[in-house]
Design a protein around this motif. Structure first.
Motif, PDB file in Angstrom:
ATOM      1  N   LEU A 185      53.411  34.240  62.728  1.00 47.10           N
ATOM      2  CA  LEU A 185      54.453  33.386  63.754  1.00 47.10           C
ATOM      3  C   LEU A 185      55.698  33.155  62.852  1.00 47.10           C
ATOM      4  O   LEU A 185      56.664  32.918  63.786  1.00 47.10           O
ATOM      5  CB  LEU A 185      53.476  32.134  63.600  1.00 47.10           C
ATOM      6  N   GLN A 186      55.775  32.988  61.675  1.00 48.18           N
ATOM      7  CA  GLN A 186      57.133  32.955  61.082  1.00 48.18           C
ATOM      8  C   GLN A 186      57.991  34.128  61.045  1.00 48.18           C
ATOM      9  O   GLN A 186      59.267  34.178  61.350  1.00 48.18           O
ATOM     10  CB  GLN A 186      56.968  32.685  59.494  1.00 48.18           C
ATOM     11  N   ILE A 187      57.453  35.463  60.914  1.00 51.39           N
ATOM     12  CA  ILE A 187      58.069  36.646  61.514  1.00 51.39           C
ATOM     13  C   ILE A 187      58.347  36.826  62.773  1.00 51.39           C
ATOM     14  O   ILE A 187      59.256  37.162  63.195  1.00 51.39           O
ATOM     15  CB  ILE A 187      57.299  37.790  60.558  1.00 51.39           C
ATOM     16  N   ARG A 188      57.379  36.522  63.895  1.00 50.12           N
ATOM     17  CA  ARG A 188      57.378  36.628  65.040  1.00 50.12           C
ATOM     18  C   ARG A 188      56.915  35.674  65.809  1.00 50.12           C
ATOM     19  O   ARG A 188      55.980  35.396  66.212  1.00 50.12           O
ATOM     20  CB  ARG A 188      56.559  38.035  65.464  1.00 50.12           C
ATOM     21  N   ALA A 189      57.958  34.644  66.008  1.00 54.33           N
ATOM     22  CA  ALA A 189      57.851  33.308  66.670  1.00 54.33           C
ATOM     23  C   ALA A 189      57.244  33.506  68.126  1.00 54.33           C
ATOM     24  O   ALA A 189      56.925  32.637  68.731  1.00 54.33           O
ATOM     25  CB  ALA A 189      59.125  32.620  66.430  1.00 54.33           C
ATOM     26  N   ASP A 190      57.440  34.673  68.645  1.00 51.49           N
ATOM     27  CA  ASP A 190      57.113  35.001  70.060  1.00 51.49           C
ATOM     28  C   ASP A 190      55.706  35.297  70.204  1.00 51.49           C
ATOM     29  O   ASP A 190      55.087  35.225  71.397  1.00 51.49           O
ATOM     30  CB  ASP A 190      57.918  36.219  70.864  1.00 51.49           C
ATOM     31  N   GLY A 191      54.894  35.332  69.193  1.00 55.99           N
ATOM     32  CA  GLY A 191      53.391  35.692  69.072  1.00 55.99           C
ATOM     33  C   GLY A 191      52.803  34.248  69.377  1.00 55.99           C
ATOM     34  O   GLY A 191      53.268  33.229  69.480  1.00 55.99           O
ATOM     35  N   ARG A 192      51.406  34.482  69.851  1.00 53.25           N
ATOM     36  CA  ARG A 192      50.896  33.145  70.218  1.00 53.25           C
ATOM     37  C   ARG A 192      49.601  33.257  69.276  1.00 53.25           C
ATOM     38  O   ARG A 192      48.790  34.098  69.512  1.00 53.25           O
ATOM     39  CB  ARG A 192      50.302  33.386  71.666  1.00 53.25           C
ATOM     40  N   VAL A 193      49.195  32.312  68.693  1.00 50.80           N
ATOM     41  CA  VAL A 193      47.907  31.801  68.058  1.00 50.80           C
ATOM     42  C   VAL A 193      47.463  30.544  68.307  1.00 50.80           C
ATOM     43  O   VAL A 193      48.356  29.580  68.477  1.00 50.80           O
ATOM     44  CB  VAL A 193      48.387  32.150  66.341  1.00 50.80           C
ATOM     45  N   LEU A 194      46.331  30.464  68.416  1.00 52.39           N
ATOM     46  CA  LEU A 194      45.695  29.001  68.319  1.00 52.39           C
ATOM     47  C   LEU A 194      44.562  28.868  67.062  1.00 52.39           C
ATOM     48  O   LEU A 194      43.649  29.885  66.829  1.00 52.39           O
ATOM     49  CB  LEU A 194      44.706  28.834  69.676  1.00 52.39           C
ATOM     50  N   PHE A 195      45.048  27.975  66.118  1.00 54.33           N
ATOM     51  CA  PHE A 195      44.132  27.726  65.118  1.00 54.33           C
ATOM     52  C   PHE A 195      43.032  26.712  65.227  1.00 54.33           C
ATOM     53  O   PHE A 195      43.172  25.984  66.259  1.00 54.33           O
ATOM     54  CB  PHE A 195      44.939  27.203  63.960  1.00 54.33           C
ATOM     55  N   TYR A 196      41.898  26.537  64.387  1.00 56.29           N
ATOM     56  CA  TYR A 196      40.864  25.843  64.574  1.00 56.29           C
ATOM     57  C   TYR A 196      40.460  25.722  63.282  1.00 56.29           C
ATOM     58  O   TYR A 196      40.615  26.537  62.151  1.00 56.29           O
ATOM     59  CB  TYR A 196      39.949  26.092  65.844  1.00 56.29           C
ATOM     60  N   ARG A 197      39.467  24.762  62.820  1.00 57.38           N
ATOM     61  CA  ARG A 197      38.773  24.386  61.710  1.00 57.38           C
ATOM     62  C   ARG A 197      37.451  24.280  61.871  1.00 57.38           C
ATOM     63  O   ARG A 197      36.974  23.788  62.991  1.00 57.38           O
ATOM     64  CB  ARG A 197      39.377  23.183  61.144  1.00 57.38           C
ATOM     65  N   THR A 198      36.509  24.868  61.160  1.00 61.15           N
ATOM     66  CA  THR A 198      35.138  24.576  61.140  1.00 61.15           C
ATOM     67  C   THR A 198      34.741  22.999  60.780  1.00 61.15           C
ATOM     68  O   THR A 198      35.454  22.797  59.998  1.00 61.15           O
ATOM     69  CB  THR A 198      34.384  25.714  60.404  1.00 61.15           C
ATOM     70  N   LEU A 200      52.042  23.480  63.316  1.00 71.55           N
ATOM     71  CA  LEU A 200      51.246  24.740  63.927  1.00 71.55           C
ATOM     72  C   LEU A 200      50.340  24.439  65.256  1.00 71.55           C
ATOM     73  O   LEU A 200      50.113  23.327  65.462  1.00 71.55           O
ATOM     74  CB  LEU A 200      50.192  25.232  62.829  1.00 71.55           C
ATOM     75  N   PRO A 201      50.009  25.574  65.973  1.00 69.77           N
ATOM     76  CA  PRO A 201      49.263  25.508  67.114  1.00 69.77           C
ATOM     77  C   PRO A 201      47.852  25.041  66.791  1.00 69.77           C
ATOM     78  O   PRO A 201      47.052  26.105  67.263  1.00 69.77           O
ATOM     79  CB  PRO A 201      49.884  26.654  67.950  1.00 69.77           C
ATOM     80  N   PHE A 202      47.285  24.315  66.582  1.00 67.04           N
ATOM     81  CA  PHE A 202      46.006  23.638  66.331  1.00 67.04           C
ATOM     82  C   PHE A 202      45.277  23.338  67.596  1.00 67.04           C
ATOM     83  O   PHE A 202      45.976  22.621  68.314  1.00 67.04           O
ATOM     84  CB  PHE A 202      45.451  22.977  65.145  1.00 67.04           C
ATOM     85  N   LEU A 203      44.041  23.738  68.161  1.00 73.28           N
ATOM     86  CA  LEU A 203      43.457  23.313  69.178  1.00 73.28           C
ATOM     87  C   LEU A 203      43.402  21.895  69.041  1.00 73.28           C
ATOM     88  O   LEU A 203      42.954  21.173  67.789  1.00 73.28           O
ATOM     89  CB  LEU A 203      41.996  23.857  69.141  1.00 73.28           C
ATOM     90  N   GLY A 204      43.335  20.970  70.047  1.00 68.58           N
ATOM     91  CA  GLY A 204      43.218  19.733  70.210  1.00 68.58           C
ATOM     92  C   GLY A 204      41.732  19.454  70.280  1.00 68.58           C
ATOM     93  O   GLY A 204      40.859  20.323  70.267  1.00 68.58           O
ATOM     94  N   PRO A 205      41.168  17.963  70.611  1.00 70.93           N
ATOM     95  CA  PRO A 205      39.744  17.957  70.712  1.00 70.93           C
ATOM     96  C   PRO A 205      39.214  18.393  72.094  1.00 70.93           C
ATOM     97  O   PRO A 205      37.953  18.459  72.110  1.00 70.93           O
ATOM     98  CB  PRO A 205      39.954  16.199  70.658  1.00 70.93           C
TER      99      PRO A 205
END
Length: 186
Positions: free
Chosen positions: A173-186, A28-33
């Motif tokens: 994202l599995q339904i529409r792979a052309d979407g853009r999402v950036l994930f993060y954790r607290t 998945l597209p998680f933010l890096g450091p």
């Protein structure tokens, strides 16, 4: 045409029967450091809440400082709903309401987007699809609808949704792979 029914129907048919399993974080597209420049962001409601509670990680704050930040009327609606839900007798309520007011007032009008009929229609189909294949109950269905509106709205405007809500947005994202999402954790 105000709503592209055929496009939404094609997506619905492609994902008609399969349950969408949560993928591992490394897929998945998680933010890096470190934050980096890129396309504009559309903030999920959890971003505002994390900021208000001081739980947003430094990389999120850095990202918000260097990328164009956009807001959805859906997130504003969710924040304002909280104002109505908060107990007026709770000593914490005035501070929470003031924080929500400050967040909403800080949104520049040219960065605030209201979903149109095409966005609302596509999002409704996707939310219904998620409700069916993921087995969502009534409370989860409305939340999924709001998340789907943000996702489709971001796609329409070329933004990435910034969120920590992996469950819904991984499925989208599995339904529409052309979407853009950036994930993060607290």
């Amino acid at each position: 045409m105000a709503f592209d029914f055929r496009s939404a129907e094609r997506v619905r048919r492609r994902a008609a029967a399969r349950t969408l399993a949560r993928r591992p974080d490394d897929a998945l597209p998680f933010l890096g450091p470190d934050a980096s420049a890129g396309n504009g962001l559309l903030l999920d409601t959890c971003v505002y809440i994390d900021q208000m509670q001081g739980k947003a990680p430094a990389v999120v704050e850095d990202l918000l400082a260097i990328r164009p930040v956009n807001h959805s009327a859906v997130a504003v609606q969710e924040l304002l709903h909280a104002v109505g839900v908060l107990d007026p007798g709770d000593a914490r309520t005035p501070a929470a309401v003031a924080a929500i007011e400050a967040a909403v007032e800080a949104m520049p009008a040219h960065r605030l987007f209201v979903p149109d009929m095409d966005v609302l229609g596509q999002a409704a189909v996707y939310a219904g699809l998620l409700a069916r294949v993921q087995g969502y109950g009534k409370p989860e269905r409305m939340k999924a609808l709001h998340d789907c509106v943000l996702f489709v709205q971001a796609m329409k405007h070329g933004f990435a949704v910034l969120t920590r809500n992996v469950r819904e947005f991984d499925a989208l994202l599995q339904i529409r792979a052309d979407g853009r999402v950036l994930f993060y954790r607290t």
